[in-house]
Scaffold this active site. Structure first.
Site, PDB file in Angstrom:
ATOM      1  N   GLY A 183       0.325   1.723   6.186  1.00  0.00           N
ATOM      2  CA  GLY A 183       1.575   2.216   6.720  1.00  0.00           C
ATOM      3  C   GLY A 183       1.431   3.698   7.056  1.00  0.00           C
ATOM      4  O   GLY A 183       0.646   4.414   6.422  1.00  0.00           O
ATOM      5  N   CYS A 184       2.180   4.156   8.079  1.00  0.00           N
ATOM      6  CA  CYS A 184       2.013   5.546   8.507  1.00  0.00           C
ATOM      7  C   CYS A 184       2.568   6.503   7.448  1.00  0.00           C
ATOM      8  O   CYS A 184       1.972   7.558   7.185  1.00  0.00           O
ATOM      9  CB  CYS A 184       2.654   5.783   9.863  1.00  0.00           C
ATOM     10  N   ASN A 185       3.669   6.150   6.841  1.00  0.00           N
ATOM     11  CA  ASN A 185       4.173   6.963   5.733  1.00  0.00           C
ATOM     12  C   ASN A 185       3.241   6.830   4.528  1.00  0.00           C
ATOM     13  O   ASN A 185       3.000   7.797   3.802  1.00  0.00           O
ATOM     14  CB  ASN A 185       5.574   6.508   5.307  1.00  0.00           C
ATOM     15  N   ALA A 186       2.736   5.604   4.355  1.00  0.00           N
ATOM     16  CA  ALA A 186       1.919   5.324   3.177  1.00  0.00           C
ATOM     17  C   ALA A 186       0.661   6.175   3.158  1.00  0.00           C
ATOM     18  O   ALA A 186       0.286   6.738   2.119  1.00  0.00           O
ATOM     19  CB  ALA A 186       1.568   3.837   3.128  1.00  0.00           C
ATOM     20  N   THR A 208       0.228   9.037   4.524  1.00  0.00           N
ATOM     21  CA  THR A 208       0.578  10.450   4.356  1.00  0.00           C
ATOM     22  C   THR A 208       0.786  10.763   2.883  1.00  0.00           C
ATOM     23  O   THR A 208       0.251  11.757   2.355  1.00  0.00           O
ATOM     24  CB  THR A 208       1.844  10.784   5.166  1.00  0.00           C
TER      25      THR A 208
END
Lengths: 342, 342, 342, 342
Positions: free
Chosen positions: D149-152, D154
């Site tokens: 995930g893109c948030n994950a 980060t």
């Protein structure tokens, strides 16, 4: 004074919400009904949380509204639907329509631009075009007022007084316009996503935007002969504001004088000093329009600018200004707020 | 192949940083010096943290650069300063200038638009105007190339081929243009603050922007007679991108055909299918320009669009494209990246 | 009723302009003087064209203001300067200060955070901290009110009632906050240029922002023991609005109940239903604040949100709310406008 | 060297387009097939005009792709659909999946967070989690890699090395995060309209975002015990970029040292000097991530920041980085472009 009871038909869109925002502090109006077919039963605060501090009626369907509790309807519905809905309203109620359905006198023009027959020709005959500055006297006595297109009013404020004064060549009018994305409404579309609009300036409906029909109708009346401008709108990466940049042939000083004369006593239209140009940020959130005239380097040519907020002077503020006149209230009532900047 | 050694004079502005960004992955160039008078001694990463992954020379003053370590200078300095600096460089070095100082052939025009005498007339005589698509052959053999104005190239891509082909009326050219705020540079000014620009669309330098001088020079050459357009730039609430919307008189299909012919083999200029218009988001961050032609409703009139990224094709990408030609490298080298969207 | 005569010292900044905007339609105040040292002699409309429709006094220097024509001063000047200016005002005038100069009770704290000695200790003693919801009674009788920091009020609305109610752990308060760029003022700085702010989200003054001093002072009073939160502000690519996201340890339902109790009768603070969170767009341009409480997945933890408009509830609207109390006017007078959305 | 033949399944979304953008200049890959079920038959240039200069295959349906012409599939489809599609692909093809479908080892966790049973448990067993910096060796030999995930990613770049090094309290991790709107995809939704996002900062999926499942899985592995962070994402009014602001308990200098050690040789992760914090604008459009560590005023606490571009390092750039490893290409190939700023 008892406040006029108001119904807003189509309250779940941006112009509906803007009507509520403005009426919330309007001393002469109170909202007795709000409709939204698909969201009937919901509180307005769930559709528009920025209005949650207000005590508002729950959203209902149009046929649930009791006409006995309404003096004036604001109708903020899609075109075509509008003609049906307004046809079904009692004939003794005042109506300010924000759709395109009653703007064009000529049914043939309506059919050409909107793709189907006009469905309420009798109502069209009594409708008055809602550009307050030019039709104030007729609006005062009207029962049905047809609000202008938001781009259409911007171009007309810039051009119509010049045609009336005969100071520009009517065959050489080019209206270049840029508009904020709220004018496209709240229905989700790929083209109005943030990721598409931001950093994405472009033209749309080039030379075939429906507001051309309003320009042709009103410019021709003003000039006393057929007038057809070139019109190219663009989509801005900002929420509110329209700027028309109009290229005309004529003497710039005469043009500025014609504007100054036309708008001298207008509460909401300011003509800037000669050579100055307006910005959308200086009218944002208000019912004010700013007009500017600058001479081109090329003799005999000028650039005329008009800026306004598409949701206020271009739609809901204009509607309230007209409703004030129809209800016998002071024209500026409820519209005095200064622009919000920054 | 040994990479060409490059100095960037004025590396602390946006065009300087953009040169570094593009050269960082350019197979034929390497940076041997970066200058910034006020920030000399600093690392580039402290001025532009987005470049911190690169191994770059420390910023120095111009007089600290060893010309023996430079084959080609990119000069991204303010105008007037530029003439002095370039005059002091060794005469056997190649120079691509991004300022306005060598764009105008006529010293009188320079003085009129820039307010002072030209200070390097001998250099002006050898300078070649850097619009690659139109001066490719001369640029190949040039020592000093004068990059175009970012607005100027946009308008010229839209108009010049039409004047050469004789398909539009040269007396009726109106260039309406909107540009991203990065074109105004990194020096802090009230007018380019976020709070002023956002939601704040407006025109500036109306009918007196200095890029008019470039239009007049180049359009007159193309037409073989004096041509002076109307030009009104606007400031967009976005960082990058220029869209020119040009109103002309001529047959739209002929205009489109002239564009298609002029740009048929160009690697960086795409003519869209007839009737389509470009958007700034579709060229962002790239050296590509998109051209569109749409017929007006009014016979004999057309709207021509050109879109490009002001910092790439309008400045630093153009500069590299020209440097590639001067250095005998493939013209597209280092400029192949596709636009960044969204 | 005669309107109270108002002077605004420092009218050329955003908070000054916002005071003018709000007072323009305030039924109980009229502006008798506007000052701006560097722009004295200019019309307000040349500094802020969005106010051009108003009939305003010309900008003057502070020493040109006749105190006999002023009942209440709004002081929107930089810190330190403010202490000097207010010291020189007649002691029988009411003052609402928007700077940081009178917010801190403890001169040592002032010196620590602002880097120099407090210059007006006697005035500090009579100053009342301007967070209306918590100091309403004292503000009513105050002569000098010190407006809160815009971030400071946001964090306090979220946290202070919880400390008073004893429902959170005072040692575990983390205030993560994001603020619009107008809070940084109108003075041109590289960091607030559109090209830097747009697409550029980042934290600033991490764990050392001066508003921490206000948090420590007020939270400690509320808790009856020393409290020091973690505080990290971020700069948003938007003009207005602050959102505080506060991480606390406590029972979420109890926290929500404490908020509901604390703000039950507040005209400008709305506690959202449990589990809902606010957005800056829903308070923009208004004096309203929205509070939300959401339970974390981890037992015993909650997230508390507060949103408000930094220029209104965070500065100029708050100042008018306090001035209303000081002048004996209804607290909400002139502040009734609904938020502007979109 | 022959280029690896690539198919992109789901090429009409933003991550699909980003894959095409990056592969367009990748020396080791060429696109042999692009699919989009609803837009099959169209040219990619009509879906994404910014890619119009490229010579790309026409969009087809997945079942029209000839597996014989594909070595590696990028799968950018919605979750659930993905499991079906990948199950039907030949078992000898390499796959980099950008969906959530193969990120979670534990089928129970998958069901809890995604609401239905996992449909391809055998594939899940061979899937390798695609966070290159932490799973490089396993990715080199993998057939199926599950992009993070893109948030994950980060949050993990900020936190995982600290758990491995044992320098923070695993029970006190608060991940506050803000993300650009492109992460929400191109499907039109009211919440991602420009008019809603601009000036509209707010949190969403508070304490229940699906990426929490990835945090719990990976943090627990790193710590060797169950770890569950608090996680609150916010929606930024910008297109690209994620900034995680992570509040931890530990010694700031030790934390910084742990980061410096963990990422010392990483080509795409830069640890800023102690006390500096990253900004989304400094990584935009690139595969770079910036990490910063700042000491809190409160002893024993620190704030850790991580910034990256959600569509590049958070999705398509990461996918290519992994594909490079799987194909035996240099890990950085095709990903060298510097960030685009401004």
């Amino acid at each position: 004074m008892e406040k006029a009871r108001i119904a807003i038909l189509g309250a779940s869109g941006y112009t509906g919400a803007e009507l509520v925002r403005l009426i919330a502090t309007h001393p002469g109006m109170r909202i007795s009904a709000l409709t939204a077919e698909r969201r009937a039963g919901e509180e307005m605060s769930s559709v528009f949380p920025h209005l949650r501090h207000l005590d508002l009626p729950r959203l209902v369907k149009i046929d649930e509204v009791d006409p006995g509790d309404v003096e004036l309807y604001f109708c903020a519905l899609p075109h075509a639907t509008t003609q049906e809905v307004i046809s079904a309203l009692p004939r003794n109620k005042m109506i300010v329509d924000l759709s395109a359905d009653f703007r064009l006198d000529d049914p043939a023009a309506y059919k050409e631009w909107y793709g189907h027959d006009h469905l309420a020709l009798d109502l069209q005959e009594e409708a008055v075009y809602g550009l307050t500055e030019f039709y104030r006297d007729r609006i005062k006595g009207a029962r049905l007022v047809a609000g202008t297109g938001c781009n259409a009013i911007t171009g007309q404020l810039a051009v119509t007084p010049l045609l009336k004064a005969g100071v520009i060549d009517p065959d050489e009018i080019i209206i270049n316009l840029a508009t904020g994305v709220s004018g496209a409404g709240r229905a989700p579309k790929e083209g109005t996503l943030h990721a598409e609009v931001s950093e994405g300036f472009h033209a749309y409906n080039i030379a075939r935007h429906r507001h051309i029909a309003e320009f042709e109708q009103e410019f021709s009346k003003a000039a006393g002969r057929p007038v057809s401008p070139t019109f190219v709108p663009h989509l801005l990466p900002q929420n509110r504001g329209i700027l028309a940049t109009v290229y005309v042939k004529g003497a710039a000083q005469e043009i500025h004088a014609a504007h100054a004369a036309a708008f001298r006593d207008e509460p909401f239209v300011t003509v800037l000093p000669f050579g100055e140009a307006p910005a959308t940020r200086h009218v944002r959130g208000s019912n004010h329009a700013h007009i500017g005239v600058v001479a081109d380097r090329r003799p005999g040519r000028a650039i005329v600018f008009a800026a306004l907020d598409n949701l206020v002077k271009g739609a809901s503020g204009q509607a309230i200004q007209n409703a004030n006149l129809m209800l016998g209230l002071p024209e500026t009532m409820g519209l005095e707020a200064a622009p919000l900047f920054p």
